[in-house]
Every structure is written in C-alpha cells, then in structure tokens.
Scaffold this motif. Structure first.
Motif, PDB file in Angstrom:
ATOM      1  N   UNK A  84       0.829  -1.202   0.000  1.00 45.39           N
ATOM      2  CA  UNK A  84       0.000   0.000   0.000  1.00 45.39           C
ATOM      3  C   UNK A  84       0.861   1.249   0.000  1.00 45.39           C
ATOM      4  N   UNK A  85       0.466   2.219  -0.812  1.00 43.16           N
ATOM      5  CA  UNK A  85       1.107   3.532  -0.789  1.00 43.16           C
ATOM      6  C   UNK A  85       0.592   4.266   0.450  1.00 43.16           C
ATOM      7  N   UNK A  86       1.313   5.274   0.925  1.00 41.82           N
ATOM      8  CA  UNK A  86       0.865   5.992   2.127  1.00 41.82           C
ATOM      9  C   UNK A  86      -0.567   6.525   2.019  1.00 41.82           C
ATOM     10  N   UNK A  87      -0.943   7.047   0.852  1.00 39.13           N
ATOM     11  CA  UNK A  87      -2.309   7.555   0.709  1.00 39.13           C
ATOM     12  C   UNK A  87      -3.337   6.420   0.718  1.00 39.13           C
ATOM     13  N   UNK A  88      -2.928   5.229   0.244  1.00 38.84           N
ATOM     14  CA  UNK A  88      -3.822   4.074   0.294  1.00 38.84           C
ATOM     15  C   UNK A  88      -3.982   3.585   1.736  1.00 38.84           C
ATOM     16  N   UNK A  89      -2.899   3.629   2.497  1.00 38.83           N
ATOM     17  CA  UNK A  89      -2.963   3.231   3.906  1.00 38.83           C
ATOM     18  C   UNK A  89      -3.906   4.149   4.666  1.00 38.83           C
ATOM     19  N   UNK A  90      -3.800   5.445   4.414  1.00 40.32           N
ATOM     20  CA  UNK A  90      -4.667   6.409   5.098  1.00 40.32           C
ATOM     21  C   UNK A  90      -6.131   6.178   4.724  1.00 40.32           C
ATOM     22  N   UNK A  91      -6.394   5.924   3.450  1.00 42.34           N
ATOM     23  CA  UNK A  91      -7.772   5.682   3.002  1.00 42.34           C
ATOM     24  C   UNK A  91      -8.312   4.383   3.589  1.00 42.34           C
ATOM     25  N   UNK A  92      -7.471   3.353   3.642  1.00 43.86           N
ATOM     26  CA  UNK A  92      -7.880   2.068   4.203  1.00 43.86           C
ATOM     27  C   UNK A  92      -8.195   2.214   5.691  1.00 43.86           C
ATOM     28  N   UNK A  93      -7.419   3.023   6.387  1.00 41.10           N
ATOM     29  CA  UNK A  93      -7.665   3.275   7.803  1.00 41.10           C
ATOM     30  C   UNK A  93      -9.041   3.905   8.004  1.00 41.10           C
ATOM     31  N   UNK A  94      -9.357   4.897   7.179  1.00 39.94           N
ATOM     32  CA  UNK A  94     -10.672   5.561   7.258  1.00 39.94           C
ATOM     33  C   UNK A  94     -11.782   4.561   6.940  1.00 39.94           C
ATOM     34  N   UNK A  95     -11.618   3.790   5.871  1.00 41.64           N
ATOM     35  CA  UNK A  95     -12.649   2.844   5.453  1.00 41.64           C
ATOM     36  C   UNK A  95     -12.894   1.761   6.505  1.00 41.64           C
ATOM     37  N   UNK A  96     -11.825   1.182   7.033  1.00 40.30           N
ATOM     38  CA  UNK A  96     -11.991   0.116   8.024  1.00 40.30           C
ATOM     39  C   UNK A  96     -12.656   0.627   9.297  1.00 40.30           C
ATOM     40  N   UNK A  97     -12.278   1.814   9.737  1.00 45.69           N
ATOM     41  CA  UNK A  97     -12.919   2.371  10.925  1.00 45.69           C
ATOM     42  C   UNK A  97     -14.386   2.707  10.663  1.00 45.69           C
ATOM     43  N   UNK A  98     -14.705   3.146   9.444  1.00 48.25           N
ATOM     44  CA  UNK A  98     -16.103   3.420   9.094  1.00 48.25           C
ATOM     45  C   UNK A  98     -16.919   2.130   9.115  1.00 48.25           C
ATOM     46  N   UNK A  99     -16.340   1.052   8.621  1.00 40.75           N
ATOM     47  CA  UNK A  99     -17.023  -0.239   8.645  1.00 40.75           C
ATOM     48  C   UNK A  99     -17.274  -0.677  10.080  1.00 40.75           C
ATOM     49  N   UNK A 100     -16.260  -0.564  10.933  1.00 37.11           N
ATOM     50  CA  UNK A 100     -16.429  -0.956  12.337  1.00 37.11           C
ATOM     51  C   UNK A 100     -17.452  -0.078  13.051  1.00 37.11           C
ATOM     52  N   UNK A 101     -17.481   1.211  12.721  1.00 45.06           N
ATOM     53  CA  UNK A 101     -18.496   2.105  13.298  1.00 45.06           C
ATOM     54  C   UNK A 101     -19.893   1.655  12.891  1.00 45.06           C
ATOM     55  N   UNK A 102     -20.049   1.273  11.632  1.00 43.33           N
ATOM     56  CA  UNK A 102     -21.357   0.839  11.143  1.00 43.33           C
ATOM     57  C   UNK A 102     -21.774  -0.472  11.810  1.00 43.33           C
ATOM     58  N   UNK A 103     -20.836  -1.392  11.967  1.00 38.84           N
ATOM     59  CA  UNK A 103     -21.136  -2.653  12.648  1.00 38.84           C
ATOM     60  C   UNK A 103     -21.537  -2.383  14.094  1.00 38.84           C
ATOM     61  N   UNK A 104     -20.855  -1.458  14.756  1.00 35.94           N
ATOM     62  CA  UNK A 104     -21.214  -1.103  16.131  1.00 35.94           C
ATOM     63  C   UNK A 104     -22.626  -0.527  16.179  1.00 35.94           C
ATOM     64  N   UNK A 105     -22.966   0.272  15.182  1.00 34.46           N
ATOM     65  CA  UNK A 105     -24.317   0.838  15.101  1.00 34.46           C
ATOM     66  C   UNK A 105     -25.352  -0.271  14.898  1.00 34.46           C
ATOM     67  N   UNK A 106     -25.047  -1.231  14.046  1.00 34.67           N
ATOM     68  CA  UNK A 106     -25.957  -2.357  13.821  1.00 34.67           C
ATOM     69  C   UNK A 106     -26.116  -3.207  15.076  1.00 34.67           C
ATOM     70  N   UNK A 107     -25.039  -3.345  15.844  1.00 37.45           N
ATOM     71  CA  UNK A 107     -25.093  -4.142  17.073  1.00 37.45           C
ATOM     72  C   UNK A 107     -26.025  -3.542  18.117  1.00 37.45           C
TER      73      UNK A 107
END
Length: 101
Positions: free
Chosen positions: A21-44
């Motif tokens: 991953x390029x640095x900008x891809x790492x940053x985007x992946x970090x945002x995306x993964x945390x957004x997914x976990x936030x959504x799962x927490x909301x569903x829970x």
C-alpha cells in the motif's frame, strides 16, 4: 468514536495479504476500516429479538436458512481424480507453497 484500527493494524493486514500500500492508500484504508467498524457497532445496537436469521436476501426475497441433511456419500475414486489434477506425483496432489514464513 475512538478509532479502533490503527495504521500499524492496516500495515499488518496488508503484509498478511501480500499487498503493497502507498501511504495515501494506507490512510484511506484506515478511514474505510474504521467506518465499517463504526457501522457494525451501530448495527449491534439494534434490537433483533424475534428476527428470524436469514441465509440469503436478494431481489426474489429472503430465504430462511435450512441446513442440508448430513448424508454420507461415497467420494470419487482415486483413479478418476488424479489424472485431472494439474500437478501430482501419482499418489498426492502437488500444490505451490503459499506461506513464506
């Protein structure tokens, strides 16, 4: 919400997946993964009491999971399978090594 996935987590997952991953891809992946976990927490937080579990939902509707019967069936004979293998020593299938360490 506090971030659950760190940059080191993203880098470790990328390493395990053999991704560079390029640095900008790492940053985007970090945002995306945390957004997914936030959504799962909301569903829970939803009350699903009395909601029937589903095996599949599509445009035809929802299907309740019904396990298939556990029936013993004969496997294919060795003599029929081995000639179809892409690589074999005649007794076993040969597969490429996929884990480096």
């Amino acid at each position: 919400m506090t971030a659950k996935v760190t940059v080191s987590d993203v880098e470790r997952v990328a390493e395990l997946a053999h991704l560079e991953l390029k640095p900008e891809e790492t940053a985007r992946m970090l945002i995306d993964l945390n957004a997914i976990l936030d959504y799962v927490a909301e569903l829970n937080e939803l009350d699903t009491t009395g909601v029937e579990p589903l095996a599949q939902v599509n445009e035809l509707g929802a299907f309740v999971s019904q396990p298939r019967p556990d029936v013993l069936e004969p496997s294919l004979p060795h003599s029929a399978v081995m000639p179809e293998a892409p690589d074999t020593d005649g007794v076993f299938f040969k597969v490429p090594k996929v884990i480096e360490r």
